[in-house]
Design a protein around this motif. Structure first.
Motif, mmCIF file in Angstrom:
data_model
loop_
_atom_site.group_PDB
_atom_site.id
_atom_site.type_symbol
_atom_site.label_atom_id
_atom_site.label_comp_id
_atom_site.label_asym_id
_atom_site.label_seq_id
_atom_site.Cartn_x
_atom_site.Cartn_y
_atom_site.Cartn_z
ATOM 1 N N LYS A 142 0.820 -1.211 0.000
ATOM 2 C CA LYS A 142 0.000 0.000 0.000
ATOM 3 C C LYS A 142 0.852 1.258 0.000
ATOM 4 N N HIS A 143 1.986 1.215 0.633
ATOM 5 C CA HIS A 143 2.816 2.412 0.731
ATOM 6 C C HIS A 143 3.930 2.397 -0.300
ATOM 7 N N GLU A 144 4.120 1.308 -0.991
ATOM 8 C CA GLU A 144 5.172 1.221 -2.003
ATOM 9 C C GLU A 144 4.579 0.668 -3.300
ATOM 10 N N VAL A 145 3.721 1.439 -3.926
ATOM 11 C CA VAL A 145 2.999 0.969 -5.115
ATOM 12 C C VAL A 145 3.905 0.840 -6.330
ATOM 13 N N LEU A 146 5.050 1.454 -6.306
ATOM 14 C CA LEU A 146 5.964 1.342 -7.446
ATOM 15 C C LEU A 146 6.490 -0.082 -7.603
ATOM 16 N N LYS A 147 6.438 -0.859 -6.572
ATOM 17 C CA LYS A 147 6.875 -2.253 -6.660
ATOM 18 C C LYS A 147 5.967 -3.037 -7.614
ATOM 19 N N CYS A 148 4.768 -2.542 -7.846
ATOM 20 C CA CYS A 148 3.790 -3.231 -8.713
ATOM 21 C C CYS A 148 3.817 -2.679 -10.138
ATOM 22 N N SER A 149 4.747 -1.787 -10.460
ATOM 23 C CA SER A 149 4.748 -1.129 -11.760
ATOM 24 C C SER A 149 4.993 -2.097 -12.906
ATOM 25 N N GLU A 150 5.855 -3.060 -12.734
ATOM 26 C CA GLU A 150 6.146 -4.042 -13.781
ATOM 27 C C GLU A 150 4.901 -4.865 -14.058
ATOM 28 N N LEU A 151 4.212 -5.252 -13.010
ATOM 29 C CA LEU A 151 2.967 -6.023 -13.124
ATOM 30 C C LEU A 151 1.875 -5.159 -13.819
ATOM 31 N N ALA A 152 1.834 -3.864 -13.498
ATOM 32 C CA ALA A 152 0.856 -2.953 -14.111
ATOM 33 C C ALA A 152 1.135 -2.803 -15.600
ATOM 34 N N LYS A 153 2.406 -2.712 -16.005
ATOM 35 C CA LYS A 153 2.753 -2.619 -17.424
ATOM 36 C C LYS A 153 2.346 -3.889 -18.164
ATOM 37 N N GLU A 154 2.583 -5.000 -17.559
ATOM 38 C CA GLU A 154 2.222 -6.283 -18.184
ATOM 39 C C GLU A 154 0.693 -6.371 -18.336
ATOM 40 N N TYR A 155 -0.039 -5.889 -17.333
ATOM 41 C CA TYR A 155 -1.509 -5.887 -17.382
ATOM 42 C C TYR A 155 -1.988 -4.968 -18.518
ATOM 43 N N GLN A 156 -1.353 -3.793 -18.682
ATOM 44 C CA GLN A 156 -1.709 -2.865 -19.768
ATOM 45 C C GLN A 156 -1.472 -3.498 -21.129
ATOM 46 N N ARG A 157 -0.318 -4.200 -21.271
ATOM 47 C CA ARG A 157 -0.025 -4.882 -22.552
ATOM 48 C C ARG A 157 -1.082 -5.950 -22.836
ATOM 49 N N CYS A 158 -1.504 -6.682 -21.844
ATOM 50 C CA CYS A 158 -2.518 -7.728 -21.990
ATOM 51 C C CYS A 158 -3.855 -7.136 -22.414
ATOM 52 N N VAL A 159 -4.272 -6.004 -21.775
ATOM 53 C CA VAL A 159 -5.538 -5.342 -22.114
ATOM 54 C C VAL A 159 -5.467 -4.800 -23.540
ATOM 55 N N SER A 160 -4.366 -4.183 -23.927
ATOM 56 C CA SER A 160 -4.201 -3.656 -25.286
ATOM 57 C C SER A 160 -4.295 -4.764 -26.319
ATOM 58 N N ALA A 161 -3.686 -5.885 -26.040
ATOM 59 C CA ALA A 161 -3.745 -7.018 -26.968
ATOM 60 C C ALA A 161 -5.183 -7.538 -27.093
ATOM 61 N N ALA A 162 -5.910 -7.572 -25.999
ATOM 62 C CA ALA A 162 -7.306 -8.027 -26.028
ATOM 63 C C ALA A 162 -8.176 -7.051 -26.837
ATOM 64 N N GLN A 163 -7.913 -5.765 -26.675
ATOM 65 C CA GLN A 163 -8.666 -4.760 -27.446
ATOM 66 C C GLN A 163 -8.386 -4.922 -28.942
ATOM 67 N N LYS A 164 -7.132 -5.088 -29.273
ATOM 68 C CA LYS A 164 -6.749 -5.257 -30.674
ATOM 69 C C LYS A 164 -7.431 -6.489 -31.250
ATOM 70 N N HIS A 165 -7.436 -7.551 -30.474
ATOM 71 C CA HIS A 165 -8.069 -8.798 -30.899
ATOM 72 C C HIS A 165 -9.568 -8.610 -31.148
ATOM 73 N N LEU A 166 -10.235 -7.849 -30.275
ATOM 74 C CA LEU A 166 -11.679 -7.586 -30.437
ATOM 75 C C LEU A 166 -11.965 -6.705 -31.668
ATOM 76 N N LEU A 167 -11.159 -5.660 -31.856
ATOM 77 C CA LEU A 167 -11.385 -4.736 -32.963
ATOM 78 C C LEU A 167 -11.140 -5.394 -34.318
ATOM 79 N N LEU A 168 -10.190 -6.263 -34.393
ATOM 80 C CA LEU A 168 -9.889 -6.928 -35.657
ATOM 81 C C LEU A 168 -10.796 -8.130 -35.888
ATOM 82 N N GLY A 169 -11.544 -8.536 -34.860
ATOM 83 C CA GLY A 169 -12.484 -9.650 -34.993
ATOM 84 C C GLY A 169 -11.787 -10.973 -35.129
ATOM 85 N N GLU A 170 -10.676 -11.108 -34.530
ATOM 86 C CA GLU A 170 -9.935 -12.381 -34.621
ATOM 87 C C GLU A 170 -10.445 -13.406 -33.679
#
Length: 170
Positions: A142-170
């Motif tokens: 809770k007091h050191e949220v930067l420790k989760c930054s790598e996990l947050a970036k990976e989550y963003q990449r996963c969401v972006s890939a899912a969006q791309k997949h939905l938009l392209l209808g794959e």
């Protein structure tokens, strides 16, 4: 002599009286001729006026008959036009009903397709495991949220890939 002069006077008076009666008869004849001429003239004037009135009456009858014929013609034309416009109105109403039916069918079809497309959409959460990991990381740090930054970036990449997949209808 008096009797002679009395006879002369009497003969002269008788002559005057006969002359008077002849002239009276001539005047009477002349008056009868004038009265006859006046009656004939009045009769002729009356006959002329009656003939003129008959002619006017005949002309009025003919004009009335002509106007009646014209009126019948106009009424017939109005009936033809009324029938024509009723037919045109009927055609337009039928065409409008067909267009309305076709438009309604197309609308229903488009609405059904849109519903299917919306329903087919995947509503399952994307990257659910990463989401739960990131939440857990934020709770533990809770007091050191930067420790989760790598996990947050990976989550963003996963969401972006899912969006791309939905938009392209794959």
């Amino acid at each position: 002599m008096t009797s002679d002069s009395g006879q002369k006077t009497s003969a002269a008076e008788q002559e005057l009286y006969r002359r008077y009666e002849r002239e009276q008869a001539l005047v009477q004849e002349e008056l009868l001729r004038l009265a006859k001429r006046e009656r004939e003239a009045a009769s002729e004037a009356l006959n002329t006026a009656l003939q003129r009135e008959r002619n006017n009456t005949n002309e009025e009858r003919q004009r009335a008959a002509q106007l009646a014929m014209e009126l019948q013609g106009r009424e017939a034309e109005l009936k033809r036009q009324e029938a024509f416009y009723k037919e045109q109105l009927g055609r337009i109403e039928r065409k409008n009903a067909e267009i309305y039916k076709l438009t309604s069918e197309q609308y229903q079809e488009a609405a059904t397709k849109a519903e299917e497309w919306i329903k087919r959409r995947n509503t399952d959460p994307v990257c659910a495991s990463l989401q739960s990991e990131i939440l857990k990381c934020y709770q533990e740090n809770k007091h050191e949220v930067l420790k989760c930054s790598e996990l947050a970036k990976e989550y963003q990449r996963c969401v972006s890939a899912a969006q791309k997949h939905l938009l392209l209808g794959e």
